[in-house]
Enzyme design. Sequence first.
Site, PDB file in Angstrom:
ATOM      1  N   ASP A   1      -2.178  -0.568   5.888  1.00 26.46           N
ATOM      2  CA  ASP A   1      -2.665  -0.121   7.196  1.00 26.46           C
ATOM      3  C   ASP A   1      -4.173  -0.013   7.307  1.00 26.46           C
ATOM      4  O   ASP A   1      -4.708   0.064   8.421  1.00 26.46           O
ATOM      5  CB  ASP A   1      -2.070   1.255   7.530  1.00 26.46           C
ATOM      6  CG  ASP A   1      -2.676   2.362   6.655  1.00 26.46           C
ATOM      7  OD1 ASP A   1      -3.270   3.308   7.213  1.00 26.46           O
ATOM      8  OD2 ASP A   1      -2.576   2.274   5.415  1.00 26.46           O
TER       9      ASP A   1
ATOM     10  N   ASP B   1       0.860  -1.176   0.000  1.00 24.40           N
ATOM     11  CA  ASP B   1       0.000   0.000   0.000  1.00 24.40           C
ATOM     12  C   ASP B   1       0.904   1.236   0.000  1.00 24.40           C
ATOM     13  O   ASP B   1       2.084   1.154   0.388  1.00 24.40           O
ATOM     14  CB  ASP B   1      -0.866  -0.054   1.265  1.00 24.40           C
ATOM     15  CG  ASP B   1      -1.629   1.226   1.529  1.00 24.40           C
ATOM     16  OD1 ASP B   1      -2.245   1.753   0.591  1.00 24.40           O
ATOM     17  OD2 ASP B   1      -1.597   1.700   2.684  1.00 24.40           O
TER      18      ASP B   1
ATOM     19  N   ASP C   1      -0.303   5.030   0.885  1.00 19.62           N
ATOM     20  CA  ASP C   1      -0.595   6.039   1.900  1.00 19.62           C
ATOM     21  C   ASP C   1      -0.495   5.461   3.307  1.00 19.62           C
ATOM     22  O   ASP C   1      -1.072   4.408   3.609  1.00 19.62           O
ATOM     23  CB  ASP C   1      -1.991   6.619   1.691  1.00 19.62           C
ATOM     24  CG  ASP C   1      -2.091   7.431   0.399  1.00 19.62           C
ATOM     25  OD1 ASP C   1      -1.101   8.087   0.045  1.00 19.62           O
ATOM     26  OD2 ASP C   1      -3.148   7.396  -0.242  1.00 19.62           O
TER      27      ASP C   1
END
Length: 298
Positions: free
Chosen positions: A246, A90, A92
């Site tokens: 996250d 991922d 961000d």
Amino acid sequence: MQYVLTLTANPAAPSLNAAAVAEAEEALRSNGLSVGTADWLSSEIAVDLPFDGTLAEDLADTLRSALSNLSADINIQPSAGRRKRLLIADMDSTIITSESLDDLATYAGIGDKIAPITARAMRGELDFEEALKERVAMLAGHPSSLLDRLLAEVEVTPGAQALVATMRRDGAYTALVSGGFTSLTGPVRERLGFHTDRANTLNVTDNCFSGTVGEPILGRDAKLVALNDFCAELGIDPANAVTVGDGANDLAMLQAAGVGVAFRGKPAVREAATFRIDHGDLSGLLYLQGYKQSEFAD
């Protein structure tokens, strides 16, 4: 030894020592396990504790509770097959330290409107695609030159460079897959050396944001789709992949991979993921694969 417990601390604040290792060894033995010789992967930062025995399904959570006084991440896996052939990350709040859409909103003076929606979407409280459309609509009319400021100020998470460079050097395929935008994933991919990137398109008209996202939108299932696609292309099983993220839109990808790591994840993601990094940086994904710090790529 059939299994390995890996302890990792934050490299910026090394905290592991012989006493911590002894405490972890005792915690393993108290669960009826036979412990081997500790293998330091990096002094005060990462150590492997091999062990044998019957592995309780909740052993990692039991050890996290028992060793809560240690400022260290606690992860358990089979000793065999630790090094993976695929990395999917991922972007961000994982490969970069912030949420790029929130940053754009802040530059546009509407951060207080967009950031709360981002937070709810990442916790899984909102439909990802609808939340993305709602936030992007608020950017309509703002200058696309804000992207230049974003690119100039974006911060890469510590450990990301070593993670990508080391896995790529050793033959793994590396992919940056984001619910964010290609205008940022492309430069971040080039900066860190990922093989490829997938993300959404932020539409621009006459040097201003149009307030829309290109179709089809890479939504909640996009990262799991990417995992399956890349595994098929490489001819490997998802067990041979390490993934990291996250937010709620990362969870399916994390649960499907051999090593799926919630990196400083949202509460629901931490609870559902098998592997967690709450203290360390992204170099923790290399330690989980049994790398010593001396083996990291420059």
